[in-house]
Scaffold this active site. Sequence first.
Site: not given
Length: 503
Positions: A194, A268, A303, A405
């Site tokens: 997806k 992740e 990340c 983040e």
Amino acid sequence: MLETPHPTPSAPELDCFALARQMSGLHFIGGRYMPAIGGKNFAVVNPATGEQVASAAEGDAADVDAAVRDAARAQKEWAKMPARKRGALVHQCAAVIREHQEELARLIALETGKALRTESRVEAGTVADILEFFGGLGSELKGESVPFAPNVLSVTVREPLGVVGAIIPWNVPMLLMALKVAPALVAGNTVVVKSAEEAPLAVLRICELMNRVLPAGAFNMVSGMGPECGAPLVEHPLVRKVTFTGSVETGKIVAKAASQKLIPVTLELGGKSPMIVFQDCDFAKTVAGALTSMRFTRQGQSCTAASRIYVERPIFDAFVAEMKKAVDLMVMGDPLDEKTDIGTIISEGQFEKVQGFIDEGKKTAGATAHECSAMPKDSALKKGLFIRPVIFTGLDGSSRLVREEIFGPVTVIQPFDDAEAVLAEANDSEYGLAASLWTNNLKVGLDLAHRLEAGLVQINQNLVVQANLSYGGVKSSGLGKEASLEAMLEHFTHKKTIMVNMA
Ligand code: ADP
């Protein structure tokens, strides 16, 4: 093995605008392009201009069901194929991707706003590298013989899990997809991916290119929104493993849904990666290393970006000044222009979010925002989602800019005086994905490397994910590893024990 005719050309198409149009409104299921069953599409926008360049099929549970059923049918034959043969086919896919590397680079630059020279071409090349790496690992799917009794042969064999559902984000979608699809296939699973709403095109083209080599149904791709298309994939009864890269919030939703089916899940998730610079480092190399570590060429949308940099006080001012000078030299502009170092933020939503962090930092008492580089002047880009990179100083560990983040071109640099104190600060985070240490004192470096809470610690470098090196975080940064042999064995197979009584 691809069925014809197709809306897309078989030769590489370097006009990414034309290719984007040709790919509009399609999933790739069971070896062929298919429109969404419900007939719905959503817009794919060039973030450098704000213009719609294509539409993508807006899938829902019906499309997911079609894709998963085709994958389940294909999996039976695929799993019977000798593992080395499966690997050889995946390796062959790499050659097709290499032929189309420039095309894929242009397409991903168009839909994500990532600069062609500094980012998009590199990503396209890495996809082929990952396919080659995993393609060579078919013969490593080994079991063991287990001592039990003299007349009983007891062995373990590695078996595939079945249909794998893979959900990917928009920041490096081609690379992250390859990290999931390649090991899953080599291990004998089939896959339904997806794609991310913001970047569905290049991954769809990769799926089509790989389907020229793979049997129909082995690798399928659906596009759509998270809750309407991603969630049904996780929940589908025939999906026996989910591998996800994305935000912590969505990762928790995915893990919860997977737990209801008792299927394994690899996650992740985010990062807030510290970079620790000691005064005994090689200063010039460290400045150059910091420049790539901050991932400003990807607008900080990584990340593993060094988003909090701790510098030993005696070299702090010089380091900040050199960093500012170096980032000022980076060129912001049209992602498709060879001169461009820094492209755009992916979407308006992310733009607002990043801008919100920057505004908050600027309003914080004692903080200085060193805004770098220069906005592009080209009037064609006036609606582009460009944000000038910002280096903040004067913020402390309580700031949201240090704790959360941002996923934008923002780095906070703070001074430190003591190795133990900086280690405590680095570990004082919900995240634990990556970290880097810059020092010529390997005794100190190795000691801290062991005590940093992160899945990947690098000394005097800060590379992105590499084939053959396990990649994955601790704490809220995720569950499980990717990119390595161990990741393929642990996350895409289960061990069956077989015992033969020969008495
Ligand atoms: P981001 O905020 O970076 O877009 P997300 O975690 O929301 O990160 O998205 C990563 C991927 O997860 C995307 O492909 C998105 O469509 C998908 N996704 C979002 N919500 C869900 C959900 N409820 N179930 C499954 N997938 C989802």
